[in-house]
Design a protein around this motif. Structure first.
Motif, mmCIF file in Angstrom:
data_model
loop_
_atom_site.group_PDB
_atom_site.id
_atom_site.type_symbol
_atom_site.label_atom_id
_atom_site.label_comp_id
_atom_site.label_asym_id
_atom_site.label_seq_id
_atom_site.Cartn_x
_atom_site.Cartn_y
_atom_site.Cartn_z
ATOM 1 N N SER A 72 -15.199 -1.237 6.423
ATOM 2 C CA SER A 72 -13.762 -1.193 6.643
ATOM 3 C C SER A 72 -13.084 -0.923 5.309
ATOM 4 C CB SER A 72 -13.258 -2.523 7.231
ATOM 5 O OG SER A 72 -11.845 -2.503 7.360
ATOM 6 N N GLY A 73 -12.165 0.019 5.300
ATOM 7 C CA GLY A 73 -11.428 0.331 4.076
ATOM 8 C C GLY A 73 -10.036 0.821 4.405
ATOM 9 N N ARG A 74 -9.081 0.518 3.543
ATOM 10 C CA ARG A 74 -7.695 0.895 3.842
ATOM 11 C C ARG A 74 -6.880 1.017 2.558
ATOM 12 N NH1 ARG A 74 -5.009 1.634 8.279
ATOM 13 N NH2 ARG A 74 -6.937 1.126 9.397
ATOM 14 N N ASP A 75 -5.975 1.999 2.553
ATOM 15 C CA ASP A 75 -4.969 2.166 1.499
ATOM 16 C C ASP A 75 -3.606 1.795 2.053
ATOM 17 O OD1 ASP A 75 -5.900 4.350 -0.984
ATOM 18 O OD2 ASP A 75 -7.256 3.971 0.686
ATOM 19 N N LYS A 76 -2.780 1.274 1.169
ATOM 20 C CA LYS A 76 -1.434 0.907 1.598
ATOM 21 C C LYS A 76 -0.462 1.142 0.457
ATOM 22 C CE LYS A 76 1.268 -3.026 3.340
ATOM 23 N NZ LYS A 76 1.231 -4.479 3.709
ATOM 24 N N GLN A 77 0.530 1.990 0.719
ATOM 25 C CA GLN A 77 1.651 2.190 -0.193
ATOM 26 C C GLN A 77 2.875 1.561 0.456
ATOM 27 O OE1 GLN A 77 3.067 6.169 -0.543
ATOM 28 N NE2 GLN A 77 4.068 5.842 -2.515
ATOM 29 N N TYR A 120 6.219 1.785 4.653
ATOM 30 C CA TYR A 120 4.768 1.594 4.575
ATOM 31 C C TYR A 120 4.078 2.926 4.858
ATOM 32 C CZ TYR A 120 5.802 -3.404 5.088
ATOM 33 O OH TYR A 120 6.288 -4.672 4.922
ATOM 34 N N TYR A 121 3.079 3.211 4.068
ATOM 35 C CA TYR A 121 2.190 4.332 4.378
ATOM 36 C C TYR A 121 0.775 3.790 4.289
ATOM 37 C CZ TYR A 121 1.043 9.226 5.023
ATOM 38 O OH TYR A 121 0.600 10.406 5.561
ATOM 39 N N LYS A 122 0.070 3.747 5.414
ATOM 40 C CA LYS A 122 -1.258 3.132 5.474
ATOM 41 C C LYS A 122 -2.246 4.108 6.101
ATOM 42 C CE LYS A 122 0.303 -0.323 7.926
ATOM 43 N NZ LYS A 122 0.355 -1.602 8.679
ATOM 44 N N TRP A 123 -3.450 4.129 5.552
ATOM 45 C CA TRP A 123 -4.512 4.927 6.157
ATOM 46 C C TRP A 123 -5.866 4.301 5.828
ATOM 47 C CZ3 TRP A 123 -1.880 6.190 1.802
ATOM 48 C CH2 TRP A 123 -2.604 6.496 0.657
ATOM 49 N N GLY A 124 -6.848 4.527 6.712
ATOM 50 C CA GLY A 124 -8.147 3.916 6.458
ATOM 51 C C GLY A 124 -9.156 4.189 7.548
ATOM 52 N N ASP A 160 -7.365 6.302 10.985
ATOM 53 C CA ASP A 160 -5.966 6.311 11.399
ATOM 54 C C ASP A 160 -5.061 6.285 10.186
ATOM 55 O OD1 ASP A 160 -4.662 3.316 11.131
ATOM 56 O OD2 ASP A 160 -6.824 3.242 11.441
ATOM 57 N N LEU A 161 -3.884 6.836 10.349
ATOM 58 C CA LEU A 161 -2.858 6.750 9.313
ATOM 59 C C LEU A 161 -1.522 6.480 9.989
ATOM 60 C CD1 LEU A 161 -0.880 9.539 9.075
ATOM 61 C CD2 LEU A 161 -3.048 10.496 8.346
ATOM 62 N N THR A 162 -0.671 5.741 9.291
ATOM 63 C CA THR A 162 0.634 5.369 9.829
ATOM 64 C C THR A 162 1.687 5.477 8.740
ATOM 65 O OG1 THR A 162 -0.352 3.811 11.395
ATOM 66 C CG2 THR A 162 1.990 3.549 10.928
ATOM 67 N N ASN A 163 2.787 6.132 9.063
ATOM 68 C CA ASN A 163 3.950 6.235 8.191
ATOM 69 C C ASN A 163 5.095 5.513 8.890
ATOM 70 O OD1 ASN A 163 5.740 6.960 6.204
ATOM 71 N ND2 ASN A 163 5.987 9.064 6.906
ATOM 72 N N LEU A 164 5.575 4.420 8.289
ATOM 73 C CA LEU A 164 6.548 3.554 8.961
ATOM 74 C C LEU A 164 7.764 3.334 8.073
ATOM 75 C CD1 LEU A 164 7.166 1.673 11.404
ATOM 76 C CD2 LEU A 164 6.037 -0.152 10.113
ATOM 77 N N ILE A 165 8.959 3.560 8.638
ATOM 78 C CA ILE A 165 10.222 3.298 7.944
ATOM 79 C C ILE A 165 11.063 2.364 8.810
ATOM 80 C CG2 ILE A 165 12.323 4.294 6.977
ATOM 81 C CD1 ILE A 165 10.825 6.927 6.665
ATOM 82 N N LEU A 166 11.448 1.219 8.262
ATOM 83 C CA LEU A 166 12.313 0.259 8.946
ATOM 84 C C LEU A 166 13.599 0.123 8.149
ATOM 85 C CD1 LEU A 166 9.686 -2.538 9.704
ATOM 86 C CD2 LEU A 166 10.555 -0.831 11.299
ATOM 87 N N SER A 167 14.709 0.135 8.834
ATOM 88 C CA SER A 167 16.001 0.024 8.174
ATOM 89 C C SER A 167 16.939 -0.759 9.069
ATOM 90 C CB SER A 167 16.570 1.421 7.891
ATOM 91 O OG SER A 167 17.772 1.325 7.167
ATOM 92 N N LYS A 168 17.632 -1.762 8.478
ATOM 93 C CA LYS A 168 18.551 -2.550 9.301
ATOM 94 C C LYS A 168 19.686 -3.133 8.464
ATOM 95 C CE LYS A 168 15.970 -6.916 9.002
ATOM 96 N NZ LYS A 168 15.336 -8.002 9.783
ATOM 97 N N THR A 169 20.779 -3.361 9.170
ATOM 98 C CA THR A 169 21.928 -4.081 8.625
ATOM 99 C C THR A 169 22.229 -5.222 9.579
ATOM 100 O OG1 THR A 169 23.561 -2.776 9.823
ATOM 101 C CG2 THR A 169 22.825 -1.917 7.686
ATOM 102 N N ASP A 170 23.328 -5.906 9.343
ATOM 103 C CA ASP A 170 23.696 -6.989 10.255
ATOM 104 C C ASP A 170 24.038 -6.453 11.646
ATOM 105 O OD1 ASP A 170 23.344 -8.787 8.235
ATOM 106 O OD2 ASP A 170 25.459 -8.790 7.625
ATOM 107 N N GLU A 171 24.371 -5.166 11.728
ATOM 108 C CA GLU A 171 24.828 -4.610 12.992
ATOM 109 C C GLU A 171 23.872 -3.585 13.597
ATOM 110 O OE1 GLU A 171 28.582 -2.954 12.080
ATOM 111 O OE2 GLU A 171 29.588 -4.894 11.809
ATOM 112 N N ARG A 172 23.071 -2.930 12.790
ATOM 113 C CA ARG A 172 22.254 -1.833 13.307
ATOM 114 C C ARG A 172 20.787 -1.996 12.900
ATOM 115 N NH1 ARG A 172 24.421 3.983 12.177
ATOM 116 N NH2 ARG A 172 22.757 4.366 13.702
#
Length: 770
Positions: A312-317, A331-335, A363-375
């Motif tokens: 098992s091996g994985r990179d994570k930025q 997050y950018y993860k692959w492994g 598998d590789l995953t590119n994830l962007i999460l963004s939030k405020t108090d309203e959105r």
């Protein structure tokens, strides 16, 4: 009818027996650890012989009588036994480490009679010596070390991607304990996923590839993990500026069962995160990777053994920001994950079976999460490949001069490329779900290994059925390799290999984040095929050997990801709309001089090569140079043993590379386009990079300048009592500070600019064995 008769003669030759014969069989193993040794030569009266197979098993059938049985293996003292053969006899051979005259290690295997490929077609590098090759930042890397070999060219400077005889990186089959590894990169390609402390044996085939291997067009790199020490506990602790590694092996039940566990983790993120915390920075960013290898084996009885191995091996930025009331996470993860359960069964003194079930995932995953108090907004892009297979292989030792191998594999593969998901407070959208698909694969092979006096031959046939769900493809792949050994140390060889590849790697032409998409052949995108011819000659004299080999390779249905297209497409396109399908050809000659004994050993190699591609939609249909068309490639690799005794070893190593520059596509026009899906509602505003578009009318229109660098290394090993030792390794990468270009780009004025990232870099690493 003639083809049918020829196939029957190749696959099932009849062997007649005129007198009573008996069989000597057994295993060759390390005396101290019980590790089975691969490719050890077992000779009878210094003439006839075989090599132990991938699991250390050998078998010799001879007329009744008395014989002298000799066993040799690189780096071990030879063992000699007298055998009076009057019935089937089991002879297990244990070898101990140590030779007075050191043999060359980063060269061809010298494991005796069975190798049908020449030394320029096949390499069996030794891990001990490879770990002393000068390495950047003290991190020894198998995939970088093999780039010193002729016919193997690296990609961007100091990266693990490599091209073999004009092929692309995805045309190299890389196996870990028999399981395909679909991503071999850590840290954006600067290091590979293979932990050198956990590797036992490596076999590299460039031509004359046996029929038991298939699925790629250019080469096979077969890596075997250590099995675990059956006799006593043993461990290795290694530290370099890049990572820390720990390997531990021990018997579960002495002489019956053992295990090995190896873990590696980068330390790059720890000081960065500590510094960010100490200064009270609200934003944080980092990068890390890890590898975990584990393997256990159980000797049920002398005829049955079971193995279980896992990787098992994985990179994570990652990054976290909090600005203007907007909390963002990236997050950018692959492994990879690979696992295999294997059963070795010796049916008789002549028949050896190996059955295994394996699972491999990338598998590789590119994830962007963004939030405020309203959105709230989420953007996720992913790609994955799952491979589940059942395999069975048989080695049938009919005589000392003839071995028949047969086997098959059934595979289910699931592809999910470029899956995009966007979520916010109001809606959820998924794109490219139709790109998911499942393919079934069935493979059968038969391989004949013959020795007739001075001639060694390997003839085989591999048949593959690939079912896409909409269309079936059938491929019949003949293989042939012939080698003639004269008494004066002169040897000549010819080989023909036909290969098919049913999966494709779509790789972005730009350098940066890994954006690899594995996809399978479809009813539209047909399998890749190759035909390779090679011929060579080699001469051994005194402590040296000299060889030259020429090759010619044709490729059909090769894939090219459209220049400027990116993984996260700005349009809702099927991946098949972003590729070109064409043909390729590669040809050249490889030269090598090796010094194999004495205090100074090494290898000088030179490759003269051409590699070209043709696509109807590109370059007006004309042929053009492939990006790894490096015309000239000169490599020098050597090691000098300064001092060696029972308590200390000192060695000096050096490596020099001189190559023609890579071809690079420089964009002709750059303009602003539409943002990528989901970025329209990104709370921080649309990033500029997501709207940049480029056009490329002339592929590979820029050749980089000549690439060269010199690396030096010094290793000192102090041997203590009870098998303990301490090794310090000092190395300098790019000794004379050559600023080789790593990448080029156009600035705002349209001028081409060079980026260089590897100046002179000294390093030190530490290893403690216990």
């Amino acid at each position: 009818m003639q083809r049918l008769i020829l196939s029957i003669l190749i696959l099932f030759p009849l062997i007649t027996v005129a007198q009573e014969k008996f069989t000597i069989s057994g295993y060759v193993e390390d005396e101290l650890s019980g590790e089975r040794l691969i490719g050890a030569s077992v000779l009878v009266d210094k003439a006839r012989g075989v090599a132990s197979n991938q699991y250390g098993f050998y078998s010799l059938t001879l007329p009744a009588g008395s014989y002298g049985l000799a066993c040799r293996y690189m780096g071990y003292k030879p063992a000699v036994k007298e055998i009076n053969l009057s019935s089937d006899t089991v002879v297990n051979i244990s070898l101990s480490l140590g030779l007075e005259l050191k043999e060359v290690q980063v060269t061809a295997s010298k494991s005796g009679g069975p190798r049908t490929a020449s030394s320029l077609n096949y390499f069996n590098p030794d891990m001990e010596t490879m770990n002393r090759i000068p390495a950047i930042l003290g991190e020894q890397d198998l995939l970088k070390a093999i780039q010193f070999l002729p016919g193997i060219k690296g990609g961007a400077e100091n990266t693990t991607g490599y091209s073999v005889r004009g092929g692309s990186a995805d045309q190299n089959l890389i196996l870990l304990d028999g399981v395909p590894v679909y991503n071999v990169n850590h840290l954006f390609g600067f290091f590979s996923v293979f932990n050198s402390d956990a590797i036992k044996n490596v076999s590299l085939y460039k031509g004359g590839i046996p029929a038991r291997y298939g699925g790629r067009l250019s080469s096979v790199l077969d890596i075997n993990m250590k099995e675990g020490n059956m006799q006593q506990q043993h461990g290795v602790l290694s530290v370099s500026p890049i990572s820390a590694r720990m390997t531990y092996e021990a018997p579960i039940v002495k002489d019956k069962a053992a295990y090995i566990v190896s873990f590696r983790r980068t330390m790059l993120d720890l000081p960065m995160l500590l510094y960010q915390k100490l200064i009270g920075l609200e934003n944080s960013a980092g990068f890390n990777f890890y590898d975990l290898n584990a393997k256990a084996n159980w000797l049920i009885n002398p005829r049955n053994r079971v193995y279980l191995s896992v990787y098992s091996g994985r990179d994570k930025q990652f990054s976290k920001t909090n600005r203007d009331g907007i909390n963002s996470k990236y997050y950018y993860k692959w492994g990879n994950i690979t696992s295999v359960l294997r059963w070795n069964h010796q049916l008789s003194s002549k028949l050896f079976f190996n059955t295994s079930a394996y699972y491999s995932q990338y598998d590789l995953t590119n994830l962007i999460l963004s939030k405020t108090d309203e959105r709230y907004a989420k953007y996720r892009a992913s790609s994955s490949l799952n491979d589940l297979s059942l395999t069975s292989d048989m080695d049938w030792y009919l005589s000392p001069s003839y071995t028949l191998r047969m086997g098959g594999k059934a595979t289910i593969m699931h592809f999910a490329p470029n899956i995009i998901q966007t979520i916010d407070d109001e809606y959820e959208t998924k794109r490219n779900q139709e790109d998911k698909n499942t393919a079934n694969n069935l493979e059968l092979y038969a391989e004949n290994e013959l020795t007739i006096k001075k001639i060694r031959a390997n003839m085989g046939l591999r048949t593959v059925l690939f079912d896409t769900g909409e269309k079936n493809y059938v491929s019949v792949e003949p293989r042939f390799a012939l080698k003639y050994n004269a008494d004066n140390g002169l040897a000549g060889n010819i080989a023909f290999t036909q290969m098919s590849q049913f999966i494709h790697l779509l790789s972005n032409s730009s350098l940066g984040l890994p954006t690899d998409l594995w996809v399978g052949s479809t009813d539209v995108v047909t399998p890749q095929k190759s035909w390779q011819y090679s011929a060579g000659i080699e001469k051994r004299f005194l402590d040296y050997s000299v060889g030259v080999e020429a090759y010619y390779k044709e490729m059909e249905n090769v894939i090219r990801f459209t220049e400027g297209a990116v993984f996260l497409s700005s349009q809702n396109k099927n991946w098949m709309e972003n590729i070109n399908v064409g043909q390729g050809k590669a040809y050249g000659a490889e030269f090598m001089i090796k010094k194999e004994k004495g205090s100074l050993t090494g290898m000088l190699s030179y490759t003269l090569a051409w590699s070209e591609r043709q696509f109807n939609e590109v370059n007006q249909g004309a042929w053009f140079s492939y990006k790894y068309d490096r015309r000239h490639d000169l490599s020098l690799l050597g090691e000098y043993q300064i001092f060696k005794s029972d308590w200390q070893e000192k060695t000096f190593s050096f490596g020099f590379t001189l190559q023609s520059g890579n071809n690079l596509s420089i964009p002709d026009v750059e303009y602003q386009g539409l943002p990528m899906p989901g970025m329209e509602d990104y709370l921080g505003g649309i990033p500029e990079w997501s709207t940049v578009r480029q056009t490329y009318d002339n592929p590979n229109n820029f050749r980089m300048p000549v690439f060269h660098h010199l690396d030096l290394g010094y290793s000192t090993k102090r041997i203590k009592k009870q098998g303990k030792s301490i090794t310090w390794t000092f190395s300098v990468y790019n000794v004379y500070n050559r600023m080789n270009p790593w990448y080029y780009y156009k600035d705002t004025r349209g001028k081409v600019k060079q980026v260089s990232i590897f100046p002179i870099m000294p390093s030190v690493s530490y290893k403690y064995s216990f």
